[in-house]
Enzyme design. Structure first.
Site, mmCIF file in Angstrom:
data_model
loop_
_atom_site.group_PDB
_atom_site.id
_atom_site.type_symbol
_atom_site.label_atom_id
_atom_site.label_comp_id
_atom_site.label_asym_id
_atom_site.label_seq_id
_atom_site.Cartn_x
_atom_site.Cartn_y
_atom_site.Cartn_z
ATOM 1 N N ASN A 144 43.767 0.818 66.039
ATOM 2 C CA ASN A 144 42.581 0.734 65.189
ATOM 3 C C ASN A 144 41.374 1.353 65.900
ATOM 4 O OD1 ASN A 144 40.442 0.047 63.576
ATOM 5 N ND2 ASN A 144 40.992 -2.117 63.381
ATOM 6 N N CYS A 147 37.584 0.471 63.169
ATOM 7 C CA CYS A 147 36.855 -0.726 62.718
ATOM 8 C C CYS A 147 35.353 -0.486 62.873
ATOM 9 C CB CYS A 147 37.283 -1.939 63.534
ATOM 10 S SG CYS A 147 36.393 -3.422 63.046
ATOM 11 N N LYS A 187 44.552 5.149 63.673
ATOM 12 C CA LYS A 187 43.687 5.010 62.496
ATOM 13 C C LYS A 187 42.289 5.478 62.871
ATOM 14 C CE LYS A 187 42.454 1.740 58.878
ATOM 15 N NZ LYS A 187 42.686 0.378 58.363
ATOM 16 N N ILE A 213 41.498 6.889 56.232
ATOM 17 C CA ILE A 213 40.565 6.718 57.308
ATOM 18 C C ILE A 213 39.913 5.353 57.153
ATOM 19 C CG2 ILE A 213 38.519 7.710 56.138
ATOM 20 C CD1 ILE A 213 38.250 9.493 58.705
ATOM 21 N N ASN A 214 39.343 4.798 58.181
ATOM 22 C CA ASN A 214 38.714 3.471 58.071
ATOM 23 C C ASN A 214 37.364 3.566 57.341
ATOM 24 O OD1 ASN A 214 38.105 0.658 58.592
ATOM 25 N ND2 ASN A 214 39.544 0.795 60.287
ATOM 26 N N GLY A 238 34.891 1.573 48.886
ATOM 27 C CA GLY A 238 35.216 1.339 47.478
ATOM 28 C C GLY A 238 35.812 2.605 46.900
ATOM 29 N N GLY A 265 39.669 4.077 49.554
ATOM 30 C CA GLY A 265 39.266 4.597 48.253
ATOM 31 C C GLY A 265 40.327 4.575 47.174
HETATM 32 C C1 FMN Z 1 37.826 -7.384 54.703
HETATM 33 C C2 FMN Z 1 38.429 -6.225 55.418
HETATM 34 C C3 FMN Z 1 39.087 -6.411 56.631
HETATM 35 C C4 FMN Z 1 39.646 -5.337 57.297
HETATM 36 N N1 FMN Z 1 40.289 -5.546 58.481
HETATM 37 C C5 FMN Z 1 40.871 -4.490 59.124
HETATM 38 C C6 FMN Z 1 41.606 -4.681 60.323
HETATM 39 O O1 FMN Z 1 41.746 -5.792 60.849
HETATM 40 N N2 FMN Z 1 42.169 -3.590 60.890
HETATM 41 C C7 FMN Z 1 42.071 -2.327 60.350
HETATM 42 O O2 FMN Z 1 42.628 -1.378 60.897
HETATM 43 N N3 FMN Z 1 41.388 -2.135 59.202
HETATM 44 C C8 FMN Z 1 40.805 -3.176 58.584
HETATM 45 N N4 FMN Z 1 40.154 -2.968 57.390
HETATM 46 C C9 FMN Z 1 40.177 -1.640 56.750
HETATM 47 C C10 FMN Z 1 41.303 -1.588 55.708
HETATM 48 O O3 FMN Z 1 42.548 -1.645 56.350
HETATM 49 C C11 FMN Z 1 41.271 -0.326 54.848
HETATM 50 O O4 FMN Z 1 41.569 0.787 55.651
HETATM 51 C C12 FMN Z 1 39.917 -0.102 54.173
HETATM 52 O O5 FMN Z 1 39.477 -1.278 53.553
HETATM 53 C C13 FMN Z 1 39.962 1.021 53.148
HETATM 54 O O6 FMN Z 1 40.881 0.761 52.120
HETATM 55 P P1 FMN Z 1 40.416 0.323 50.628
HETATM 56 O O7 FMN Z 1 39.563 1.406 50.069
HETATM 57 O O8 FMN Z 1 41.717 0.161 49.892
HETATM 58 O O9 FMN Z 1 39.672 -0.966 50.758
HETATM 59 C C14 FMN Z 1 39.563 -4.041 56.734
HETATM 60 C C15 FMN Z 1 38.889 -3.847 55.533
HETATM 61 C C16 FMN Z 1 38.323 -4.920 54.878
HETATM 62 C C17 FMN Z 1 37.619 -4.660 53.576
#
Ligand code: FMN
Length: 396
Positions: A144, A147, A187, A213-214, A238, A265
């Site tokens: 990761n 983050c 990531k 991507i994060n 989002g 996304g």
């Molecule tokens: C509440 C929350 C907690 C997350 N915790 C982690 C995490 O512990 N490790 C990580 O690599 N990404 C974490 N993420 C990122 C998500 O894995 C993901 O990559 C990101 O939310 C984008 O995807 P989405 O558009 O479907 O939300 C977190 C995201 C959110 C919203």
């Protein structure tokens, strides 16, 4: 039924729909709920040696915001903003490995791939935690480097602080890739000038794949109170962020020979198709699962399956990267046949909206009637603002 199976770093997945590392994979119990949905895989919540990042999860705060960035109450629009803050896995590493092992056994029994996730704070701890994750028997692990929260915290040198530093990212990737035998996925963070360069650096250091991507860090506020939501800065993303993510997915797909897991996304099956066509081999969903619940993952898989059947694709593999490969450079576009807008006089209502949006001044209104001049360059804006389907079209 199309064949939904994909191969990622030599590991077979029954389909390319995954739950991302986040609260839906916060415990063995949560991960078992992902397994029940039929998802091809999931990434476990990130394990860390940072006490501060473990504590942060105990103070989790999230808000879904609407298009005006007001806090949603019940109704969440498709183009929501997810503004939130949480840390990494709450358990200390030794305890977390028990959760991971339990989830891995359950995942294997159900043909679901569990990917471990690591977020260390020192080179030694990145390697140590990675070895511990490998020992649980998972076939893949994610590092990761994305983050967003460590940028706002003291004493948590991990996540995007690593992902923004090419030397640190390379050094850690190299150390982990040497410490474990399973493929290492990095990531990445979007908060660098050139994500392709960072992907290249971690590839050269030994990464087998990248997750693109994060989330970003943002600042969302309430003008009535004059205060930020949830007390300050937080991660932001989002479905609206998808085009920014897909830029990097497509660029890495065409520029580097490196498998990609897509995230950031995706809302529904159509978005999953877009990620795949941009070059991702699988797609991780998070905030929409937190909104709609685990069962929604099954709907996404079904929607993808139906799309492939409707279009006559025999295998999901056929669509991976097709849009990225079809993209032309700006130079190549110069060789395209010229287009121009043509008005269908029978349909045109002479509302003049096209004329108001023509900044090349080729649309004229003569005696109340709209005409398009010879010098139209076919930009296409008139076809978007015209309210009558077919009244103005682009022709070569
Ligand atoms: C509440 C929350 C907690 C997350 N915790 C982690 C995490 O512990 N490790 C990580 O690599 N990404 C974490 N993420 C990122 C998500 O894995 C993901 O990559 C990101 O939310 C984008 O995807 P989405 O558009 O479907 O939300 C977190 C995201 C959110 C919203």
């Amino acid at each position: 039924m199309a064949d939904l199976r994909i191969d990622f770093c030599g590991v077979p997945f029954k389909n390319p729909v995954l739950a991302a590392s986040a609260e839906p994979t916060l415990s063995a119990e949560n991960m078992k709920r992902v397994i029940e949905t039929g998802a091809g895989g999931m990434v476990a919540k990130t394990v860390t040696d940072s006490e501060a990042m473990r504590r942060l999860t105990r103070m989790s705060k999230w808000r879904y915001l609407d298009e005006q960035h007001n806090v949603c109450r019940g109704k969440v629009p498709r183009l929501f903003t997810f503004y939130g803050r949480s840390g990494l896995a709450e358990e200390e590493p030794e305890k977390w490995m028990e959760e991971l092992k339990e989830a891995r056994v359950a995942a294997e029994r159900n043909d679901c791939v569990l990917i471990g996730s690591v977020g260390g704070t020192t080179l030694e701890n990145w390697a140590r935690l990675s070895r511990m994750v490998e020992d649980t028997g998972v076939p893949l692990m994610e590092l990761n480097f994305g983050c967003p929260h460590p940028s706002e915290m003291k004493g948590a040198h991990t996540g995007m602080l690593v992902g923004q530093d090419k030397n640190a990212a390379s050094e850690i990737t190299y150390a982990v890739a040497r410490a474990v035998k399973i493929p290492v996925i990095v990531k990445l963070t979007p908060q660098v000038a050139d994500v392709v360069e960072m992907a290249r650096a971690v590839k050269e250091a030994g990464a087998s794949a990248v997750t693109v991507i994060n989330r970003f860090v943002g600042f969302c506020l309430d003008i009535e109170t004059g205060k930020p939501y949830i007390h300050g800065w937080a991660g932001v993303g989002g479905p609206w962020v998808k085009p920014l993510t897909l830029r990097w997915v497509s660029k890495i797909h065409t520029g580097l020979d490196l498998p990609i897991s897509g995230t950031n996304g995706a809302y529904d099956w159509k978005d999953v198709v877009e990620f795949l066509m941009s070059g991702a081999s699988n797609v991780q969903l998070c905030s929409v699962v937190m909104l709609k619940g685990y069962g929604y993952l099954s709907e996404v898989i079904q929607g993808l399956d139906q799309f492939l059947d409707r279009k006559g694709y025999k295998s999901v593999k056929e669509i991976i990267g097709i849009a990225a490969k079809a993209a032309l450079t700006y130079g190549e576009m110069e060789g395209l046949p010229p287009e121009r807008a043509v008005i269908n006089k029978e349909l045109c209502t002479d509302c003049q909206r096209c004329q108001r949006s023509c900044f090349y001044h080729v649309i004229e209104v003569r005696e109340g009637s709209v005409t398009i001049g010879e010098n139209c360059r076919g930009c296409g804006i008139c076809t978007c603002v015209c309210p009558v389907p077919g009244a103005v079209t682009l022709q070569t």
